[in-house]
Design a protein around this motif. Structure first.
Motif, PDB file in Angstrom:
ATOM      1  N   HIS A  23      66.682  30.775  16.189  1.00  0.00           N
ATOM      2  CA  HIS A  23      68.001  32.196  16.783  1.00  0.00           C
ATOM      3  C   HIS A  23      68.742  31.058  17.763  1.00  0.00           C
ATOM      4  CE1 HIS A  23      67.771  35.199  19.794  1.00  0.00           C
ATOM      5  NE2 HIS A  23      69.052  34.844  19.373  1.00  0.00           N
ATOM      6  N   LEU A  24      68.188  29.841  18.413  1.00  0.00           N
ATOM      7  CA  LEU A  24      68.632  28.799  19.329  1.00  0.00           C
ATOM      8  C   LEU A  24      69.368  28.198  18.205  1.00  0.00           C
ATOM      9  CD1 LEU A  24      65.405  27.632  21.272  1.00  0.00           C
ATOM     10  CD2 LEU A  24      67.529  29.625  22.182  1.00  0.00           C
ATOM     11  N   GLU A  25      69.257  27.479  17.381  1.00  0.00           N
ATOM     12  CA  GLU A  25      70.348  27.217  16.544  1.00  0.00           C
ATOM     13  C   GLU A  25      71.464  27.836  16.560  1.00  0.00           C
ATOM     14  OE1 GLU A  25      68.680  25.918  12.887  1.00  0.00           O
ATOM     15  OE2 GLU A  25      66.730  24.538  13.064  1.00  0.00           O
ATOM     16  N   VAL A  26      71.243  29.072  15.652  1.00  0.00           N
ATOM     17  CA  VAL A  26      72.565  30.057  15.557  1.00  0.00           C
ATOM     18  C   VAL A  26      73.438  29.989  16.844  1.00  0.00           C
ATOM     19  CG1 VAL A  26      73.271  31.980  15.154  1.00  0.00           C
ATOM     20  CG2 VAL A  26      71.117  30.771  13.670  1.00  0.00           C
ATOM     21  N   ALA A  27      72.851  30.356  18.021  1.00  0.00           N
ATOM     22  CA  ALA A  27      73.070  30.257  19.792  1.00  0.00           C
ATOM     23  C   ALA A  27      74.331  28.874  19.751  1.00  0.00           C
ATOM     24  CB  ALA A  27      72.169  30.644  20.320  1.00  0.00           C
ATOM     25  N   VAL A  28      73.344  27.916  20.023  1.00  0.00           N
ATOM     26  CA  VAL A  28      73.911  26.767  20.161  1.00  0.00           C
ATOM     27  C   VAL A  28      74.816  26.738  19.418  1.00  0.00           C
ATOM     28  CG1 VAL A  28      73.857  23.991  19.983  1.00  0.00           C
ATOM     29  CG2 VAL A  28      72.207  25.653  20.725  1.00  0.00           C
ATOM     30  N   GLU A  29      75.246  26.938  17.881  1.00  0.00           N
ATOM     31  CA  GLU A  29      76.290  26.408  16.462  1.00  0.00           C
ATOM     32  C   GLU A  29      77.253  27.235  17.288  1.00  0.00           C
ATOM     33  OE1 GLU A  29      78.136  23.984  13.714  1.00  0.00           O
ATOM     34  OE2 GLU A  29      76.176  24.014  14.889  1.00  0.00           O
ATOM     35  N   ARG A  30      77.384  28.459  17.417  1.00  0.00           N
ATOM     36  CA  ARG A  30      78.047  29.694  17.426  1.00  0.00           C
ATOM     37  C   ARG A  30      78.579  28.806  18.814  1.00  0.00           C
ATOM     38  NH1 ARG A  30      77.145  35.422  19.260  1.00  0.00           N
ATOM     39  NH2 ARG A  30      79.278  35.226  19.206  1.00  0.00           N
ATOM     40  N   VAL A  31      78.731  28.264  19.764  1.00  0.00           N
ATOM     41  CA  VAL A  31      78.677  27.568  21.617  1.00  0.00           C
ATOM     42  C   VAL A  31      79.845  25.947  20.818  1.00  0.00           C
ATOM     43  CG1 VAL A  31      78.758  26.089  23.183  1.00  0.00           C
ATOM     44  CG2 VAL A  31      77.182  27.846  22.701  1.00  0.00           C
ATOM     45  N   ARG A  32      78.895  25.388  19.158  1.00  0.00           N
ATOM     46  CA  ARG A  32      80.481  24.174  18.854  1.00  0.00           C
ATOM     47  C   ARG A  32      81.524  25.189  18.184  1.00  0.00           C
ATOM     48  NH1 ARG A  32      75.242  21.854  16.791  1.00  0.00           N
ATOM     49  NH2 ARG A  32      74.282  20.478  18.921  1.00  0.00           N
ATOM     50  N   ARG A  33      81.364  25.986  17.502  1.00  0.00           N
ATOM     51  CA  ARG A  33      82.390  26.774  16.764  1.00  0.00           C
ATOM     52  C   ARG A  33      83.324  27.186  17.700  1.00  0.00           C
ATOM     53  NH1 ARG A  33      80.154  27.733  10.217  1.00  0.00           N
ATOM     54  NH2 ARG A  33      78.848  26.615  10.178  1.00  0.00           N
ATOM     55  N   GLU A  34      83.220  27.817  18.078  1.00  0.00           N
ATOM     56  CA  GLU A  34      83.894  28.922  18.036  1.00  0.00           C
ATOM     57  C   GLU A  34      84.277  28.832  20.288  1.00  0.00           C
ATOM     58  OE1 GLU A  34      81.629  33.095  19.012  1.00  0.00           O
ATOM     59  OE2 GLU A  34      81.410  32.740  17.281  1.00  0.00           O
ATOM     60  N   HIS A  35      83.792  28.063  20.902  1.00  0.00           N
ATOM     61  CA  HIS A  35      84.202  27.189  22.224  1.00  0.00           C
ATOM     62  C   HIS A  35      84.408  26.372  22.327  1.00  0.00           C
ATOM     63  CE1 HIS A  35      83.183  31.036  24.412  1.00  0.00           C
ATOM     64  NE2 HIS A  35      81.955  30.748  23.482  1.00  0.00           N
ATOM     65  N   GLY A  36      84.347  25.092  20.991  1.00  0.00           N
ATOM     66  CA  GLY A  36      84.673  23.859  20.859  1.00  0.00           C
ATOM     67  C   GLY A  36      84.063  23.117  21.773  1.00  0.00           C
ATOM     68  N   ILE A  37      83.071  23.216  21.706  1.00  0.00           N
ATOM     69  CA  ILE A  37      82.309  22.295  23.244  1.00  0.00           C
ATOM     70  C   ILE A  37      81.223  21.314  22.247  1.00  0.00           C
ATOM     71  CG2 ILE A  37      80.595  22.516  25.275  1.00  0.00           C
ATOM     72  CD1 ILE A  37      81.911  25.038  25.853  1.00  0.00           C
TER      73      ILE A  37
END
Length: 687
Positions: free
Chosen positions: A453-467
């Motif tokens: 769950h946390l891996e998916v959330a962090v990956e979304r931050v990276r992919r969708e927000h470029g952070i």
């Protein structure tokens, strides 16, 4: 009066529920293909599915986000939600089940009932959602319908009503015998539709035996069927179908079908069963809510006052999208609606018929519809939207407490504010995620339901927000409880600093409490006699005690599992107030907990590890090193399945360790089972 092109009797709102890898998304894809909604069969392994449209879902080959889609079959509109199968996303399943009228539970014909399929079944039980079962993967080696049905009966405890007999076994599975019509349905390789014919000679006797067994089972549970069975010693197909429908909708039985979704065998009968046995919005009780403290029902009627429940929020590049189940009334594009929770008005910008990540515009949505709307600014998952002139508040969605957390920070200091904004958006979309700032370290802590769950959330931050995000080592969410309490603990709150003073005197008993349910691990009661503490101050003491539960004395963890009794107290004629007694409750319980013998609790999960039989010994030793307690074992299709309870903290990194021990052939699933006392000396988790 507004009208609807699809009468409510022809609407089905259902979800697809299953353990991960049971073939749930493939079943959904074949339903879309068979109904003509899509013109190409989507494949999970090719990353071409309609409902698993998120890049992470396609990369990982699993469903992460509940996806809604609409299709039509035999004159019926089917609003379908494909739900996640992984335990980390059980809260997404919970939110979906709240707005569904029925469900299809998918089971693996080899594995039968698996841990997460049992969990989602219990979730559906809590929401009273009628189900039919589809035993998938009948073409696999080791597939056996009777064994799968036996596991359904033994582990889930419904009355399975098997309405089909498979034709052929394993790779030779070619079709089914419909026990109601006593006709055979077969699918040739690559065939688009079933070919109907007589029951094969070799199966006639077995089909007749199973039809008789089905009739007897139904007659035992349905009065009208019993009457006909006693008169004629048999049931007509029409009576049998009507009884199966009643038993399904009443939750007294589960119709069981079988097939192979991957090979497109058994999908048409499944669709027929959906429209025949699962309820329409008119077949379920009216939605119930409250207004001004009184309960009210709203019927599933397009002409009634509108009420809808938001169950999912998705922030897309084109705008904020809110998914609604419309229970009553009609919503039109441009309407103003009332958010009963925030007590604010909102305007409906657009209404969309959902096709996963594609959308078709609508002018209106009516009772029974599941749609997405654009334009709502403050609505969250669980918000009630209703007609401004007829307010009603529905019961909000429950949110599970996170059990795992990681510290996150932006690698570039210039991205710190952007990271905070991205995390806020994630928690808005997924209420089972939580973000807080650690008061000691100042770190941002992200909490969720599991590592994935946390891996998916962090990956979304990276992919969708470029952070670019730095992530700390995972930790678990501990709790504290009372091992041995205190009696007659006296706390006196007196404050005199000029102006109005504060005075509150309370006497508390604190003791362990093992109850559960609506109380949430805490019970407060008053044993004060003679009016020594007025009732309004008693309520203030309870509120203060609840405030104190946020941080326990051992490590600042939330406190659970205790009962507090207010046994005595004193008031002052001028200086006593709600504020004074609330403060006394908070500080008094805090000090009472410090005087009590406290116990640290850690989250515990039930793990099912499936490995080749020659690897069982190594797996058992590894589980023991992780403080695991083996509770059972089984053999499934040539592999051994070991079940154990293990502290969650010991499972970080276990997937990698298991793969290395079994040359990549081992898998495991886990589901939360609660909390247990942690060891007095913290041990380093096994790796």
């Amino acid at each position: 009066m507004r009208t609807h092109t699809n009468p409510l009797t022809t609407v089905r709102n259902l979800g697809i529920l299953a353990h991960v890898d049971a073939g749930k998304t493939t079943v959904t894809e074949r339903i879309l293909y068979t109904t003509g909604t899509t013109y190409k069969r989507g494949e999970v392994h090719d990353g071409t599915t309609v409902t698993d449209f998120d890049p992470q879902e396609r990369d990982r080959g699993i469903t992460i986000f509940a996806a809604a889609i609409s299709c039509s079959w035999s004159g019926h509109r089917i609003n379908l939600i494909d739900t996640p199968g992984h335990v980390d996303f059980a809260d997404e399943v919970e939110r979906s089940l709240r707005v569904l009228d029925g469900a299809v539970a998918v089971f693996d014909a080899v594995a039968g009932v698996e841990p997460q399929s049992e969990s989602v079944w219990r979730q559906a039980d809590r929401h009273g959602v009628p189900r039919i079962a589809f035993v998938n993967k009948m073409d696999r080696a080791g597939a056996d319908l009777d064994t799968a049905v036996a596991s359904i009966r033994e582990r889930l405890h419904p009355a399975p009503l098997v309405v089909q007999l498979p034709i052929g076994t394993e790779d030779g599975f070619t079709g089914v015998v419909d026990l109601l019509s006593m006709r055979a349905l077969t699918w040739a390789d690559g065939a688009e539709a079933a070919e109907e014919g007589p029951v094969p000679d070799a199966l006639r006797e077995e089909a007749a035996r199973r039809r008789r067994l089905l009739e007897e089972t139904v007659a035992e549970r349905h009065p009208a069927a019993l009457e006909e069975f006693c008169d004629r010693e048999a049931l007509s197909a029409a009576t049998l179908a009507a009884a199966l429908r009643d038993l399904t909708r009443g939750g007294d039985g589960v119709v069981v079908l079988c097939g192979s979704a991957y090979r497109n065998r058994g999908v048409e009968p499944l669709l027929d069963a959906i429209v025949t046995y699962l309820p329409s919005p008119l077949d379920v009780p009216p939605v119930r809510g409250t207004h001004d403290g009184t309960e009210q029902d709203r019927p599933a009627d397009p002409a009634a006052p509108m009420v809808a429940l938001a169950f999912k929020v998705n922030a897309t590049p084109t705008g904020r999208m809110t998914y609604l189940r419309v229970y009553s009334g009609t919503i039109e594009k441009g309407d103003t609606v009332w958010d009963a929770g925030t007590r604010r008005t909102e305007r409906i910008g657009r209404i969309l018929r959902v096709r996963a990540d594609r959308h078709d515009p609508l002018e209106r949505a009516v009772a029974g519809d599941i749609v997405a709307v654009v334009g709502l600014k403050s609505a969250r998952a669980g918000s009630t939207l209703c007609a401004p002139g007829a307010p009603l508040l529905l019961e909000p969605l429950g949110v599970a407490e996170p059990v795992v957390h990681v510290a996150v920070e932006a690698r570039r200091s210039t991205d710190t504010d952007r990271l905070a904004s991205a995390l806020a958006r994630l928690t808005e979309e997924d209420p089972s995620l939580a973000v807080r700032t650690d008061p000691e370290t100042g770190q941002t802590v992200l909490s969720g339901m599991g590592e994935l769950h946390l891996e998916v959330a962090v990956e979304r931050v990276r992919r969708e927000h470029g952070i670019e995000v730095a992530v700390g080592r995972p930790g678990v969410a501990y709790r504290e409880t009372v091992g041995e309490g205190v009696s007659g603990f006296v706390f006196r709150h007196v404050k005199q600093d000029g102006g109005a003073g504060q005075f509150a005197h309370v006497v508390l008993d604190v003791e362990p409490w093992e109850g559960n349910g609506d109380e949430g691990g805490f019970v407060f009661r008053s044993a004060v006699v003679g009016g020594r503490v007025p009732q309004e101050f008693v309520r203030a003491v309870e509120a203060g005690c609840r405030d104190a539960l946020a941080t326990g004395p051992l490590g600042g963890h939330p406190v659970t599992g205790l009962r507090v009794t207010l046994t005595d107290g004193q008031t002052h004629v001028k200086d006593s107030s709600d504020t004074a007694f609330r403060t006394a409750g908070r500080l008094g319980l805090r000090d009472a907990l410090r005087a009590s013998a406290m116990v640290l609790l850690e989250p515990v999960v039930e793990v099912t590890v499936t490995v080749p039989e020659d690897a069982v010994g190594g797996v058992l030793g590894d589980l023991a090193a992780r403080r695991g307690r083996v509770t059972g074992s089984d053999t499934r299709g040539g592999a051994a399945a070991v079940t154990a309870t293990v502290p969650l903290a010991e499972l970080f990194g276990y997937a990698t360790r298991l793969r290395s021990r079994t040359q990549g052939r081992g898998t495991f699933t886990a589901r939360p089972t609660g909390y247990a006392p942690a060891p007095t000396a913290a041990s380093t988790p096994a790796r």
